[in-house]
Design an enzyme around this catalytic site. Structure first.
Site, PDB file in Angstrom:
ATOM      1  N   HIS A 215      77.199  23.506  22.542  1.00 12.31           N
ATOM      2  CA  HIS A 215      77.183  22.701  23.774  1.00 12.31           C
ATOM      3  C   HIS A 215      76.668  21.620  24.556  1.00 12.31           C
ATOM      4  O   HIS A 215      76.064  20.473  23.632  1.00 12.31           O
ATOM      5  CB  HIS A 215      77.375  23.668  24.598  1.00 12.31           C
ATOM      6  CG  HIS A 215      75.935  23.989  25.323  1.00 12.31           C
ATOM      7  ND1 HIS A 215      74.514  24.698  24.215  1.00 12.31           N
ATOM      8  CD2 HIS A 215      74.869  23.918  25.889  1.00 12.31           C
ATOM      9  CE1 HIS A 215      74.035  24.270  24.927  1.00 12.31           C
ATOM     10  NE2 HIS A 215      73.437  24.745  26.304  1.00 12.31           N
ATOM     11  N   ASP A 217      76.460  19.798  28.140  1.00 14.37           N
ATOM     12  CA  ASP A 217      75.686  20.778  29.417  1.00 14.37           C
ATOM     13  C   ASP A 217      77.261  20.042  30.375  1.00 14.37           C
ATOM     14  O   ASP A 217      77.622  21.549  31.238  1.00 14.37           O
ATOM     15  CB  ASP A 217      74.470  20.762  29.748  1.00 14.37           C
ATOM     16  CG  ASP A 217      73.362  20.312  29.700  1.00 14.37           C
ATOM     17  OD1 ASP A 217      73.872  22.057  28.201  1.00 14.37           O
ATOM     18  OD2 ASP A 217      72.035  20.003  29.903  1.00 14.37           O
ATOM     19  N   HIS A 273      74.312  19.392  21.546  1.00 13.82           N
ATOM     20  CA  HIS A 273      73.322  19.965  21.227  1.00 13.82           C
ATOM     21  C   HIS A 273      73.299  21.438  21.266  1.00 13.82           C
ATOM     22  O   HIS A 273      73.442  22.350  21.422  1.00 13.82           O
ATOM     23  CB  HIS A 273      72.116  20.000  22.116  1.00 13.82           C
ATOM     24  CG  HIS A 273      71.962  19.934  24.013  1.00 13.82           C
ATOM     25  ND1 HIS A 273      72.819  19.364  24.298  1.00 13.82           N
ATOM     26  CD2 HIS A 273      71.416  20.928  24.314  1.00 13.82           C
ATOM     27  CE1 HIS A 273      72.574  19.716  25.672  1.00 13.82           C
ATOM     28  NE2 HIS A 273      72.448  21.091  25.560  1.00 13.82           N
ATOM     29  N   ARG A 283      59.218  31.958  21.826  1.00  9.25           N
ATOM     30  CA  ARG A 283      59.340  30.153  22.795  1.00  9.25           C
ATOM     31  C   ARG A 283      59.226  30.451  24.066  1.00  9.25           C
ATOM     32  O   ARG A 283      60.839  31.112  24.743  1.00  9.25           O
ATOM     33  CB  ARG A 283      61.005  29.374  22.071  1.00  9.25           C
ATOM     34  CG  ARG A 283      61.037  27.952  22.322  1.00  9.25           C
ATOM     35  CD  ARG A 283      61.981  27.851  21.851  1.00  9.25           C
ATOM     36  NE  ARG A 283      62.555  27.133  21.557  1.00  9.25           N
ATOM     37  CZ  ARG A 283      63.038  25.801  23.009  1.00  9.25           C
ATOM     38  NH1 ARG A 283      63.509  26.900  23.553  1.00  9.25           N
ATOM     39  NH2 ARG A 283      63.982  25.134  22.651  1.00  9.25           N
TER      40      ARG A 283
END
Length: 303
Positions: A215, A217, A273, A283
């Site tokens: 996608h 942003d 990204h 994470r």
């Protein structure tokens, strides 16, 4: 459609929680449902690009620092505007650096994230704590962390020192962006959503857990002009998978998360990204976005 999915999952939280939180779950849920629906749509549109880029260039390794000057990649802006004089970038790009946030501060931020996430937790692999709206993942829904904290008899979630830490890190990143892109000081503003993320290898149970789609942003949040990510723990040492990848038709560029590492990039379609699926471990990161549009500015969040 997103609204419908919110009202249909009575099993994810105790009945008393559902009863108390139902009036405030819908709005935060729409925020993240919109985010992920847009991401999925963009993923399918960029599918040919994703398949074409099989090679990758690692621009920041997990086991070494990038130096005081960081790693800079300049790009031509996909959309050039002069709507916000002194704030719009002349050149777009991405910037990775390791000197803004210490490992100790990254650990403190994980502790802050867990303070909120202990009140809920996603039934899938992605738990979110939004510092502006107060949305926290609870099962397959989002609940209002402020109400959960109040129900526990607490006045607020974070201490004065924790709020001060967040503001300090936000200010450091903001100044860095202003200097790197030669912006007029004071033109750049914090915007929403500002959120902690905790990603695990658990199977996705809703689209809100599907964080791995390609996608850009601004296609999800047109208020974004600059996106910053602070990685709170380290690839390979703390988790497997979960690398951050800038997608390109010819050569992808990969950032290995490292505790305290900051990745900043212009939020336009020049920077598609995605995050790889986490396959082992946990994470942690925090997303801190900035806008040039005063209409979408938010104050520093306090929960």
């Amino acid at each position: 459609m997103a609204k419908k999915s919110v009202t249909k999952s009575p099993k994810e939280a105790p009945p008393s929680l559902d009863r108390k939180l139902e009036p405030v779950i819908n709005s935060p849920m729409r925020i993240f449902a919109t985010f992920l629906i847009a991401g999925i749509a963009i993923y399918y549109r960029l599918q040919p690009m994703w398949k074409a880029a099989e090679n990758t260039d690692v621009i920041a390794m997990w086991n070494s620092t990038v130096g005081t000057s960081g790693v800079v990649q300049e790009l031509k802006c996909a959309q050039k505007t002069s709507e916000f004089d002194g704030c719009d970038p002349v050149r777009c790009g991405r910037y990775v650096l390791d000197r803004l946030v210490s490992k100790e501060e990254a650990t403190q931020l994980i502790e802050m994230a867990e303070k909120g996430m202990k009140f809920g937790g996603s039934s899938g692999g992605a738990t979110i704590l939004d510092l502006d709206s107060g949305a926290v993942s609870v099962g397959n829904k989002f609940a209002d962390i402020r109400l959960l904290v109040k129900n526990e008899g607490m006045e607020q979630l974070f201490s004065y020192d924790e709020v001060k830490l967040f503001k300090s890190i936000k200010n450091r990143i903001q100044v860095e962006i202003e200097q790197k892109w030669k912006l007029t000081p004071g033109k750049l503003r914090l915007t929403k959503p500002v959120f902690f993320s905790r990603l695990t290898e658990k199977r996705a149970t809703t689209m809100n857990d599907e964080y791995w789609h390609v996608h850009s942003d601004t296609e999800q949040y047109d208020r974004f002009h600059y996106t910053s990510l602070v990685y709170l723990n380290t690839y390979t040492a703390d988790f497997e998978g979960g690398r951050f990848i800038f997608d390109s038709p010819s050569l992808n560029h990969t950032v290995h998360p490292r505790a305290g590492r900051v990745s900043v990039f212009t939020s336009g379609t020049e920077n598609p990204h995605h995050v790889e699926r986490v396959t082992k471990g946990t994470r942690y990161a925090i997303t801190i976005p900035f806008t040039c549009d005063p209409e979408f500015a938010i104050p520093d969040p306090v929960i």
